[in-house]
Design an enzyme around this catalytic site. Structure first.
Site, PDB file in Angstrom:
ATOM      1  N   GLU A   1      -9.858  -0.772  11.836  1.00 57.68           N
ATOM      2  CA  GLU A   1     -10.588  -2.029  11.306  1.00 57.68           C
ATOM      3  C   GLU A   1     -10.305  -3.520  11.516  1.00 57.68           C
ATOM      4  O   GLU A   1     -11.026  -4.356  11.453  1.00 57.68           O
ATOM      5  CB  GLU A   1      -9.908  -1.865   9.708  1.00 57.68           C
ATOM      6  CG  GLU A   1      -8.560  -1.923   9.374  1.00 57.68           C
ATOM      7  CD  GLU A   1      -8.223  -1.673   7.494  1.00 57.68           C
ATOM      8  OE1 GLU A   1      -9.684  -1.748   6.933  1.00 57.68           O
ATOM      9  OE2 GLU A   1      -7.016  -1.643   7.551  1.00 57.68           O
TER      10      GLU A   1
ATOM     11  N   ASP B   1       3.060   0.262  12.126  1.00 59.81           N
ATOM     12  CA  ASP B   1       2.504  -2.265  12.324  1.00 59.81           C
ATOM     13  C   ASP B   1       4.258  -2.883  12.207  1.00 59.81           C
ATOM     14  O   ASP B   1       4.076  -4.205  12.439  1.00 59.81           O
ATOM     15  CB  ASP B   1       1.853  -2.140  11.681  1.00 59.81           C
ATOM     16  CG  ASP B   1       1.310  -2.275  10.545  1.00 59.81           C
ATOM     17  OD1 ASP B   1       3.377  -2.325   9.870  1.00 59.81           O
ATOM     18  OD2 ASP B   1       1.043  -3.388   9.838  1.00 59.81           O
TER      19      ASP B   1
ATOM     20  N   VAL C   1      17.381   8.304  -1.070  1.00 59.23           N
ATOM     21  CA  VAL C   1      17.509   7.132  -1.583  1.00 59.23           C
ATOM     22  C   VAL C   1      18.520   7.439  -2.469  1.00 59.23           C
ATOM     23  O   VAL C   1      20.393   7.021  -2.953  1.00 59.23           O
ATOM     24  CB  VAL C   1      16.605   6.092  -1.570  1.00 59.23           C
ATOM     25  CG1 VAL C   1      17.531   4.763  -2.411  1.00 59.23           C
ATOM     26  CG2 VAL C   1      16.067   5.463  -0.430  1.00 59.23           C
TER      27      VAL C   1
ATOM     28  N   GLY D   1       0.679  -1.273  -0.494  1.00 57.39           N
ATOM     29  CA  GLY D   1      -0.246   0.097  -0.194  1.00 57.39           C
ATOM     30  C   GLY D   1       0.832   1.183   0.323  1.00 57.39           C
ATOM     31  O   GLY D   1       1.989   0.772   0.692  1.00 57.39           O
TER      32      GLY D   1
ATOM     33  N   ARG E   1       0.779  -4.797  -4.748  1.00 56.99           N
ATOM     34  CA  ARG E   1       0.831  -5.956  -3.691  1.00 56.99           C
ATOM     35  C   ARG E   1       1.439  -7.616  -5.079  1.00 56.99           C
ATOM     36  O   ARG E   1      -0.264  -7.121  -6.206  1.00 56.99           O
ATOM     37  CB  ARG E   1       0.040  -6.807  -2.739  1.00 56.99           C
ATOM     38  CG  ARG E   1      -0.700  -5.553  -2.723  1.00 56.99           C
ATOM     39  CD  ARG E   1      -1.709  -5.900  -1.049  1.00 56.99           C
ATOM     40  NE  ARG E   1      -2.350  -4.434  -0.717  1.00 56.99           N
ATOM     41  CZ  ARG E   1      -1.933  -3.465  -0.419  1.00 56.99           C
ATOM     42  NH1 ARG E   1      -1.055  -4.158   1.038  1.00 56.99           N
ATOM     43  NH2 ARG E   1      -2.811  -2.749   0.966  1.00 56.99           N
TER      44      ARG E   1
ATOM     45  N   SER F   1       6.000  -6.128   2.350  1.00 57.44           N
ATOM     46  CA  SER F   1       6.753  -6.157   1.164  1.00 57.44           C
ATOM     47  C   SER F   1       8.055  -6.580   1.559  1.00 57.44           C
ATOM     48  O   SER F   1       8.771  -6.939   1.379  1.00 57.44           O
ATOM     49  CB  SER F   1       6.920  -4.492   1.149  1.00 57.44           C
ATOM     50  OG  SER F   1       5.588  -4.279   0.677  1.00 57.44           O
TER      51      SER F   1
ATOM     52  N   THR G   1       4.316   2.190   5.137  1.00 59.60           N
ATOM     53  CA  THR G   1       3.547   2.340   5.580  1.00 59.60           C
ATOM     54  C   THR G   1       2.340   3.337   6.477  1.00 59.60           C
ATOM     55  O   THR G   1       3.260   3.549   7.527  1.00 59.60           O
ATOM     56  CB  THR G   1       2.970   0.715   6.469  1.00 59.60           C
ATOM     57  OG1 THR G   1       1.279   0.447   6.798  1.00 59.60           O
ATOM     58  CG2 THR G   1       3.509   0.153   7.295  1.00 59.60           C
ATOM     59  N   ILE G   2       0.821   3.437   6.389  1.00 61.18           N
ATOM     60  CA  ILE G   2       0.177   4.294   7.113  1.00 61.18           C
ATOM     61  C   ILE G   2      -0.217   2.998   8.401  1.00 61.18           C
ATOM     62  O   ILE G   2       0.306   3.997   9.421  1.00 61.18           O
ATOM     63  CB  ILE G   2      -0.893   4.445   7.273  1.00 61.18           C
ATOM     64  CG1 ILE G   2      -1.825   3.279   6.415  1.00 61.18           C
ATOM     65  CG2 ILE G   2      -0.665   5.536   5.536  1.00 61.18           C
ATOM     66  CD1 ILE G   2      -3.384   4.339   5.781  1.00 61.18           C
ATOM     67  N   ASP G   3       0.063   2.666   8.595  1.00 66.35           N
ATOM     68  CA  ASP G   3      -0.011   1.229   9.374  1.00 66.35           C
ATOM     69  C   ASP G   3       0.941   1.290  10.792  1.00 66.35           C
ATOM     70  O   ASP G   3      -0.013   1.020  12.269  1.00 66.35           O
ATOM     71  CB  ASP G   3      -0.439   0.198   9.315  1.00 66.35           C
ATOM     72  CG  ASP G   3      -1.611  -0.577   8.235  1.00 66.35           C
ATOM     73  OD1 ASP G   3      -2.731   0.382   8.266  1.00 66.35           O
ATOM     74  OD2 ASP G   3      -1.361  -1.279   7.060  1.00 66.35           O
TER      75      ASP G   3
ATOM     76  N   ARG H   1     -16.966  16.346  14.354  1.00 65.42           N
ATOM     77  CA  ARG H   1     -17.628  16.462  15.437  1.00 65.42           C
ATOM     78  C   ARG H   1     -18.924  17.550  14.971  1.00 65.42           C
ATOM     79  O   ARG H   1     -20.031  17.503  15.717  1.00 65.42           O
ATOM     80  CB  ARG H   1     -16.925  17.004  16.289  1.00 65.42           C
ATOM     81  CG  ARG H   1     -16.481  17.831  17.103  1.00 65.42           C
ATOM     82  CD  ARG H   1     -15.877  18.177  17.378  1.00 65.42           C
ATOM     83  NE  ARG H   1     -14.669  16.799  18.134  1.00 65.42           N
ATOM     84  CZ  ARG H   1     -14.461  16.647  19.701  1.00 65.42           C
ATOM     85  NH1 ARG H   1     -14.868  17.446  20.117  1.00 65.42           N
ATOM     86  NH2 ARG H   1     -13.639  15.679  20.060  1.00 65.42           N
TER      87      ARG H   1
ATOM     88  N   ASP I   1       4.932  -4.624   6.300  1.00 64.77           N
ATOM     89  CA  ASP I   1       5.047  -5.683   6.340  1.00 64.77           C
ATOM     90  C   ASP I   1       5.542  -7.264   5.479  1.00 64.77           C
ATOM     91  O   ASP I   1       6.339  -7.600   5.145  1.00 64.77           O
ATOM     92  CB  ASP I   1       3.728  -5.838   7.156  1.00 64.77           C
ATOM     93  CG  ASP I   1       4.525  -7.174   8.339  1.00 64.77           C
ATOM     94  OD1 ASP I   1       5.598  -7.010   9.052  1.00 64.77           O
ATOM     95  OD2 ASP I   1       3.497  -7.689   9.209  1.00 64.77           O
TER      96      ASP I   1
ATOM     97  N   ARG J   1      -5.423  -2.126   8.931  1.00 66.99           N
ATOM     98  CA  ARG J   1      -4.880  -3.142   9.436  1.00 66.99           C
ATOM     99  C   ARG J   1      -5.027  -4.113  10.289  1.00 66.99           C
ATOM    100  O   ARG J   1      -5.939  -3.655  11.191  1.00 66.99           O
ATOM    101  CB  ARG J   1      -3.455  -4.080   8.852  1.00 66.99           C
ATOM    102  CG  ARG J   1      -4.000  -5.146   7.871  1.00 66.99           C
ATOM    103  CD  ARG J   1      -2.235  -5.399   6.868  1.00 66.99           C
ATOM    104  NE  ARG J   1      -2.583  -4.919   5.942  1.00 66.99           N
ATOM    105  CZ  ARG J   1      -3.206  -5.310   4.197  1.00 66.99           C
ATOM    106  NH1 ARG J   1      -3.495  -5.989   4.188  1.00 66.99           N
ATOM    107  NH2 ARG J   1      -2.676  -4.642   3.400  1.00 66.99           N
TER     108      ARG J   1
HETATM  109  O1  F6P Z   1      -1.426  -1.741   4.512  1.00 65.90           O
HETATM  110  C1  F6P Z   1      -1.990  -0.028   4.437  1.00 65.90           C
HETATM  111  C2  F6P Z   1      -3.296  -0.195   4.219  1.00 65.90           C
HETATM  112  O2  F6P Z   1      -4.099   0.575   3.728  1.00 65.90           O
HETATM  113  C3  F6P Z   1      -4.242  -1.202   5.818  1.00 65.90           C
HETATM  114  O3  F6P Z   1      -4.696   0.154   6.305  1.00 65.90           O
HETATM  115  C4  F6P Z   1      -5.421  -1.227   4.701  1.00 65.90           C
HETATM  116  O4  F6P Z   1      -6.314  -2.618   5.994  1.00 65.90           O
HETATM  117  C5  F6P Z   1      -4.945  -1.945   3.302  1.00 65.90           C
HETATM  118  O5  F6P Z   1      -3.403  -1.619   3.002  1.00 65.90           O
HETATM  119  C6  F6P Z   1      -5.859  -2.258   2.156  1.00 65.90           C
HETATM  120  O6  F6P Z   1      -5.280  -1.859   1.355  1.00 65.90           O
HETATM  121  P1  F6P Z   1      -5.927  -2.113  -0.335  1.00 65.90           P
HETATM  122  O7  F6P Z   1      -5.265  -0.651  -1.022  1.00 65.90           O
HETATM  123  O8  F6P Z   1      -5.449  -3.113  -1.122  1.00 65.90           O
HETATM  124  O9  F6P Z   1      -7.097  -2.284   0.227  1.00 65.90           O
END
Ligand code: F6P
Length: 320
Positions: A224, A131, A24, A12, A73, A106, A127-129, A156, A104, A173
């Site tokens: 989510e 994690d 880089v 993502g 992906r 990748s 990644t925005i997650d 709000r 993760d 995720r």
């Molecule tokens: O890993 C980043 C992310 O945005 C997660 O937060 C989310 O669950 C997922 O990718 C969504 O993936 P896609 O862009 O394949 O729908």
């Protein structure tokens, strides 16, 4: 000293990936090292979509969200045959090392490629997650959290106007980090994350009591990984009898011009990655720990699960 490296973004997209690739590229060029850009993540590696970059190729991108290299992906790269083809495509061009910017999955692909072929690989957590194990920061998480807060400020207004409960689902995720930091800084009354069990019955009782005492509206942020707002919202409406609406931010959270924090940190990480790979280091992910750049073993990074600091859970409850 390596003489030719490649860089790619994978998985993502996240705001700040461009800043990382730029850093880089320019660091490597500054060292007199050739840099190849790979388009479309591991797909581009397999389909030979690679080009040698000059400094100008990374001009005018630091302010842009997404990734100018493109990303994907890639299922084919999950097979040994796919990885061997990728390796061959690198070797054929004289590319001696690879920098992978991604989440993760990748980095897991990078870890396997390095183990199977021995090609030097350095990863950057993109990644925005937020994690990736071993780093308290991933490229893009700050911009995404700011995007969520912006949405919460707007929600709000309307929640307050109508005396409504708003159940907002955010990405992440399996991680609750985004929901947690956005919830805390956006002033949410309830934050549901996968890292912590919750009792929806008790929450609904509490909501009714708060309304009875005069509360005008409630914001609930749902990661989510903890559940779907589309399912939780109707349950809340039924159990509380209160006017409830559901909102899902979706991919809006992934876009937008990167924040200052994401631009600067991605630039720092990009510089470290380039210098490390050029000097022949491998199997490293660069991340941040307490404000400082740290190197993490690539295989440890993908084989361990990052946990959510319990400090957040405590703080969220105290401040709600
Ligand atoms: O890993 C980043 C992310 O945005 C997660 O937060 C989310 O669950 C997922 O990718 C969504 O993936 P896609 O862009 O394949 O729908």
């Amino acid at each position: 000293m390596l003489k030719s490296i490649a860089v790619m973004t994978s998985g993502g997209d996240s705001p700040g990936m461009n800043a990382a690739v730029r850093a880089v590229t320019r660091t490597a060029l500054h060292q007199g090292v050739k840099v190849w850009g790979i388009r479309g993540g591991y797909h581009g590696l397999l389909d030979e979509e690679m080009f040698e970059m000059v400094s100008k190729d990374v001009s005018d991108i630091i302010q842009r969200g997404g990734t100018f290299l493109g990303t994907a992906r890639c299922k084919r790269f999950q097979t040994p045959e796919g990885r061997m083809l990728g390796y061959k495509n690198l070797v054929d061009r004289g590319i001696q090392g690879l920098v992978v910017v991604g989440g993760d999955g990748s980095l897991r692909g990078a870890s396997t490629l390095s183990k199977e072929t021995g090609i030097p690989i350095v990863g950057l957590p993109g990644t925005i997650d937020n994690d990736v194990w071993g780093s308290d920061y991933t490229i893009g998480c700050d911009t995404a959290a700011n995007t969520i807060i912006d949405a919460m400020n707007k929600l709000r207004d309307t929640a307050s106007a109508h005396r409504r409960i708003i159940v907002l689902e955010v990405m992440g995720r399996n991680s609750g980090w985004l929901a947690m930091v956005a919830g805390i800084s956006g002033g949410a009354e309830y934050i549901l994350v996968p890292e912590e069990p919750f009792d929806l019955d008790a929450i609904c009782e509490n909501m009714k009591e708060e309304y009875a005492k005069g509360k005008r509206y409630i914001l609930m942020v749902v990661a989510e990984g903890a559940g779907k707002a589309a399912e939780i919202g109707p349950i809340v409406a039924e159990k509380t009898g209160l006017d409830t609406r559901v909102s899902k931010l979706g991919h809006i959270q992934r876009g937008g011009s990167p924040s200052v924090i994401d631009r600067v940190k991605a630039s720092q990480l990009g510089e470290h990655a380039a210098l490390a790979i050029i000097s022949g280091l491998s199997d490293i992910v660069f991340g941040f720990n307490r404000g400082h750049v740290v190197s993490i073993n690539l295989h440890d990074a993908v084989n361990n699960k990052k946990t959510l600091d319990p400090m957040y859970m405590r703080l969220a409850k105290v401040l709600a």
